[in-house]
Motif scaffolding. Structure first.
Motif, mmCIF file in Angstrom:
data_model
loop_
_atom_site.group_PDB
_atom_site.id
_atom_site.type_symbol
_atom_site.label_atom_id
_atom_site.label_comp_id
_atom_site.label_asym_id
_atom_site.label_seq_id
_atom_site.Cartn_x
_atom_site.Cartn_y
_atom_site.Cartn_z
ATOM 1 N N VAL A 38 -3.863 -15.594 54.398
ATOM 2 C CA VAL A 38 -4.562 -15.858 55.655
ATOM 3 C C VAL A 38 -5.824 -15.010 55.752
ATOM 4 N N ASP A 39 -5.716 -13.733 55.368
ATOM 5 C CA ASP A 39 -6.914 -12.889 55.350
ATOM 6 C C ASP A 39 -8.005 -13.535 54.504
ATOM 7 N N THR A 40 -7.609 -13.991 53.316
ATOM 8 C CA THR A 40 -8.571 -14.575 52.390
ATOM 9 C C THR A 40 -9.148 -15.871 52.933
ATOM 10 N N ALA A 41 -8.277 -16.753 53.440
ATOM 11 C CA ALA A 41 -8.732 -18.049 53.941
ATOM 12 C C ALA A 41 -9.646 -17.882 55.152
ATOM 13 N N VAL A 42 -9.249 -17.034 56.092
ATOM 14 C CA VAL A 42 -10.053 -16.849 57.307
ATOM 15 C C VAL A 42 -11.387 -16.207 56.981
ATOM 16 N N MET A 178 2.393 -12.732 63.463
ATOM 17 C CA MET A 178 1.488 -11.882 64.245
ATOM 18 C C MET A 178 0.154 -11.726 63.518
ATOM 19 N N ASN A 179 0.203 -11.589 62.190
ATOM 20 C CA ASN A 179 -1.013 -11.429 61.407
ATOM 21 C C ASN A 179 -1.910 -12.655 61.505
ATOM 22 N N VAL A 180 -1.312 -13.847 61.482
ATOM 23 C CA VAL A 180 -2.089 -15.083 61.593
ATOM 24 C C VAL A 180 -2.838 -15.112 62.926
ATOM 25 N N VAL A 181 -2.104 -14.825 64.004
ATOM 26 C CA VAL A 181 -2.708 -14.859 65.340
ATOM 27 C C VAL A 181 -3.813 -13.816 65.457
ATOM 28 N N LEU A 182 -3.536 -12.591 64.980
ATOM 29 C CA LEU A 182 -4.523 -11.527 65.095
ATOM 30 C C LEU A 182 -5.737 -11.771 64.202
ATOM 31 N N ASP A 183 -5.525 -12.375 63.016
ATOM 32 C CA ASP A 183 -6.660 -12.728 62.158
ATOM 33 C C ASP A 183 -7.618 -13.666 62.882
ATOM 34 N N LEU A 184 -7.060 -14.705 63.456
ATOM 35 C CA LEU A 184 -7.895 -15.674 64.170
ATOM 36 C C LEU A 184 -8.587 -15.027 65.362
ATOM 37 N N LEU A 185 -7.859 -14.148 66.062
ATOM 38 C CA LEU A 185 -8.433 -13.488 67.239
ATOM 39 C C LEU A 185 -9.556 -12.527 66.845
ATOM 40 N N PHE A 186 -9.273 -11.659 65.853
ATOM 41 C CA PHE A 186 -10.229 -10.605 65.506
ATOM 42 C C PHE A 186 -11.425 -11.127 64.706
ATOM 43 N N HIS A 191 -15.295 -11.844 66.086
ATOM 44 C CA HIS A 191 -16.322 -11.737 65.034
ATOM 45 C C HIS A 191 -16.362 -10.340 64.417
ATOM 46 N N TRP A 192 -15.169 -9.772 64.153
ATOM 47 C CA TRP A 192 -15.102 -8.453 63.548
ATOM 48 C C TRP A 192 -15.165 -8.507 62.022
ATOM 49 N N GLY A 193 -15.162 -9.703 61.448
ATOM 50 C CA GLY A 193 -15.296 -9.856 60.000
ATOM 51 C C GLY A 193 -14.162 -9.222 59.215
ATOM 52 N N ILE A 194 -14.515 -8.556 58.113
ATOM 53 C CA ILE A 194 -13.522 -7.939 57.234
ATOM 54 C C ILE A 194 -12.691 -6.895 57.973
ATOM 55 N N ALA A 195 -13.314 -6.149 58.874
ATOM 56 C CA ALA A 195 -12.590 -5.134 59.635
ATOM 57 C C ALA A 195 -11.479 -5.764 60.463
ATOM 58 N N GLY A 196 -11.744 -6.926 61.032
ATOM 59 C CA GLY A 196 -10.729 -7.617 61.832
ATOM 60 C C GLY A 196 -9.516 -7.995 61.008
#
Length: 466
Positions: A38-42, A178-186, A191-196
């Motif tokens: 998810v990190d990679t895809a997002v 939780m990671n999926v939801v937070l990835d999309l949110l951040f 728009h926090w990019g890699i940090a998000g």
């Protein structure tokens, strides 16, 4: 509820026990891979190819620290599994308590050290300047979450040592969602990019650790006493003798991976992005292998504690057969659907996307065809660790490093970038040969020891009752 999920693996049919233990781990590992996928895809879809390359540049240093953590905790759990198999709950509690202290010490050292070496390591790896900043940012945030990562891996290792594969599954499912939801949110929303993406991963790890903690606390025969939190020299040595070689093995393998990363970085951003996409699928390729590995370590450890050598042999035969069949199925699926899956990770200019996709699928195809070698490696290595031998697995890690470095540094001289694709397969093959030979020698020696006489009849009766 946690108490009901604990299972002794000293009775019952080995194939059924291994599958029942491994299947929840596989599902859990699928969800755990969502962290990276998810990190990679997002990031790849919403931030771009450059950000995807930054994630790829951070892969090897990140995996190196994670490998050390997993090695230590898995090694500590071997002693726990042996005491559980012998039904020695007092020594089991002492092993858990001593491991807590060691995990705290190593967790602090790795968290502090990670902040110090993040930038120097990336510079040493010849990370391209246009992706260096993002890679450093990602590593600093993830390294800051090392205490949570250590806590989850340690608590999950306790549960697996006692035959409980379901609680870690539930923990990782909650964390992955939780990671999926937070990835999309951040990433998409804020728009926090890699940090998000990095922050989402750390928060999710905290959640999984908390869930496992409350379940471990409910296991009544594990009594953590204050005096046991100061392990003596003998117990500390016994734990480190098991955990440190596995951690060192993973660190050695990581060094080889960093050399590969160094070579890949020299081929430019598109090649790096393509390799990153495939490496994110690498976790999916080995999901079943690592799950079978945890199952085999717990199974062999418990039966060694119970002194049932014939059950160990029978379980290993079952595990090898299951592993080969599974690897063939997964490899075939990757050959059919791999290109479609890889396309989810890459976006941007059509020309760049196609070039990166070609690199990614070619690399994936080679690994998919040779996947049975990786699965055999996992089974033999885990069997040895269950027998209490963590030194040969460490040496096999050294062999992996040497072959991986040799292939990636020498083959490109004659084959160009094509030579890089064979570093992983060469490393798997060298390690698998060493581990298989060592397992058969060691199990033969154990079978000849006094107190480990053949117990085929007894084992069969237990399996029928199971």
């Amino acid at each position: 509820m946690a108490q009901q999920r604990i299972h002794s693996m000293t009775q019952g049919h080995p194939t059924r026990l291994l599958l029942m233990f491994a299947l929840p781990l596989m599902v859990g590992n699928v969800f755990q891979q969502l962290y990276t996928v998810v990190d990679t895809a997002v990031v790849g879809q919403f931030v771009g190819v450059g950000a995807l390359a930054s994630l790829g540049a951070a892969d090897a240093p990140n995996w190196g620290v994670l490998g050390i953590i997993q090695g230590l905790t898995q090694g500590f759990s071997i002693l726990m599994a042996q005491h559980f198999g012998a039904k020695d709950y007092r020594e089991l509690s002492r092993a858990v308590s001593g491991s807590i202290t060691l995990c705290v010490v190593f967790g602090v050292l790795l968290a502090v050290g990670g902040q110090l070496w993040a930038l120097p390591i990336l510079q040493l790896l010849n990370t391209p300047s246009d992706v260096l900043g993002g890679a450093v940012l990602y590593l600093r945030i993830v390294y800051g979450g090392i205490p949570a990562i250590m806590a989850y891996n340690f608590l999950a290792a306790i549960l697996r040592a006692l035959g409980d594969a379901k609680t870690p599954l539930y923990a990782i499912v909650v964390a992955a969602l939780m990671n999926v939801v937070l990835d999309l949110l951040f990433v998409v929303g804020f728009h926090w990019g890699i940090a998000g993406a990095a922050i989402a991963t750390v928060i999710s790890q905290v959640a999984s650790a908390v869930y496992c903690y409350f379940n471990v606390r409910r296991i009544h025969f594990i009594q953590v006493r204050r005096e046991d939190l100061r392990p003596g020299r003998q117990l500390s040595w016994e734990l480190l003798k098991l955990g440190f070689p596995i951690a060192l093995q993973n660190a050695i393998i990581a060094v080889g991976s960093m050399v590969v990363q160094f070579v890949i970085n020299g081929f430019g951003m598109l090649f790096l992005a393509g390799f990153t996409a495939t490496n994110k699928l690498y976790g999916l390729l080995e999901i079943a292998a690592s799950s079978y590995g945890f199952a085999v370590t717990s199974y062999v450890g418990q039966n060694l504690g119970a002194r049932l050598v014939d059950r160990i042999k029978k379980g290993m035969r079952s595990a090898l057969a299951i592993a080969v069949i599974t690897s063939v199925i997964i490899g075939a699926a990757m050959l059919v659907f791999g290109r479609l899956i890889l396309s989810l990770f890459i976006s941007g200019d059509p020309g760049e996307v196609e070039a990166s996709l070609q690199i990614a699928f070619h690399y994936l195809s080679i690994m998919a065809v040779c996947l049975p070698i990786l699965y055999l490696l996992y089974i033999y290595r885990s069997g040895l660790m269950g027998l209490g031998d963590t030194v040969v697995p460490m040496l096999s890690g050294f062999a992996e490093m040497v072959v991986r470095m040799g292939v990636v540094l020498l083959l490109p001289i004659w084959m160009g970038q094509e030579g890089v694709y064979y570093a992983e397969v060469g490393a798997w093959t060298a390690a698998a040969v060493i581990l298989a030979a060592a397992y058969y020698v060691r199990i033969g020696n154990i079978a000849r020891r006094k107190g480990f006489a053949r117990q085929e009849g007894e084992s069969s009766e237990q399996e029928e009752r199971g």
